[in-house]
Scaffold this active site. Structure first.
Site, PDB file in Angstrom:
ATOM      1  N   GLU A   1       1.608   2.043  -3.394  1.00 12.74           N
ATOM      2  CA  GLU A   1       0.479   2.233  -4.627  1.00 12.74           C
ATOM      3  C   GLU A   1       0.416   3.708  -3.445  1.00 12.74           C
ATOM      4  OE1 GLU A   1      -2.238  -1.819  -4.911  1.00 12.74           O
ATOM      5  OE2 GLU A   1      -1.600  -1.281  -2.696  1.00 12.74           O
TER       6      GLU A   1
ATOM      7  N   GLY B   1       0.679  -1.098  -0.114  1.00 13.37           N
ATOM      8  CA  GLY B   1      -0.123  -0.104  -0.765  1.00 13.37           C
ATOM      9  C   GLY B   1       0.812   1.191   0.229  1.00 13.37           C
TER      10      GLY B   1
END
Length: 259
Positions: free
Chosen positions: A115, A112
């Protein structure tokens, strides 16, 4: 507004958002994601903020991933809700922010965290940065846009390799892949370079920057015709005070003063 997991600082029309969970390598838990949403929405609405720089506290990590302990017992439906909320409330919100957003990647940017960086408009990294999407080692795949944004940045083959192998890459590799724009030796140099670049960007027309972000984002959205979006945004610029000021400044051989 008080934040438990973020440090917020405004300076020279730039909002610095530092993810501050250093003991957890700045892992993204639900509270942190909610706070990022609040910070970005606040920045979008604040006319005094012209650009945003996101980084992580400390030297070790930008964001080392999501907080796995929060979703380790999730079922299929809960997993879907987790991904949808993340997309809508944070990652898409950043990508579609009308103000420029730079990720200053210090240390680990994994899962994440990578991301989050990929949702930003520009990425820069310190030389100690390590990046990767290790979700397959958990029996998962990236769920916050990694399977979509990574191929657009590095190409399908590189993305397949990174996601399926779960291998980390260095800052220099990320630069050669086109994943990041610059590598700086230290975190201090990274933050100085990110600030300098943002200061350069925000001197330009805010309206034109907003239109450029929208048109460029459309280029990687299969549901939109990027050329048509470009034509629409280009034409809209002609009706703005920024266009009149920019042209006047050019003809008068002076720097434009955008408001």
């Amino acid at each position: 507004m008080t934040f438990n997991n973020l440090i917020i600082e405004a300076k020279n029309r730039i909002l610095y958002v530092t993810i501050n969970r250093e003991a957890k390598l700045n892992a993204l838990n639900k509270e942190t994601l909610k706070e990022i949403n609040l910070a970005i929405n606040k920045a979008r609405a604040d006319d005094g903020v012209k650009g945003i720089i996101i980084t992580g506290a400390g030297e070790k990590a930008f964001v080392a991933g999501a907080d796995i302990s929060e979703f380790s017992a999730y079922n299929t439906e809960e997993g879907k809700k987790l991904a949808k909320a993340g997309h809508h409330d944070v990652f898409d919100l950043i990508e579609n922010c009308p103000k420029p957003v730079i990720a200053a990647i210090n240390g680990f940017a994994l899962g994440g965290g990578l991301e989050l960086a990929m949702a930003c408009h520009i990425r820069m990294a310190s030389s100690n940065a390590k990046m990767g999407l290790p979700e397959v080692t958990l029996g998962l795949i990236p769920g916050y846009g990694g399977t979509q944004r990574l191929p657009n940045l590095v190409g399908k083959g590189r993305a397949m390799e990174m996601i399926m192998s779960a291998n980390m890459i260095t800052a220099d590799q990320a630069l050669s892949f086109g994943l990041i724009n610059q590598v700086l030796e230290t975190k201090e140099e990274l933050m100085n370079a990110a600030s300098k670049l943002m200061e350069n960007i925000i001197q330009k027309s805010p309206n034109a920057l907003k239109s450029a972000i929208k048109a460029i984002n459309a280029s990687s959205n299969p549901q939109k015709n990027g050329f048509e979006i470009e034509i629409e945004e280009f034409s809209n610029c002609f009706g703005t005070a920024d266009f009149k000021e920019g042209v006047s400044a050019f003809l008068e051989k002076r720097k434009p003063r955008f408001h």
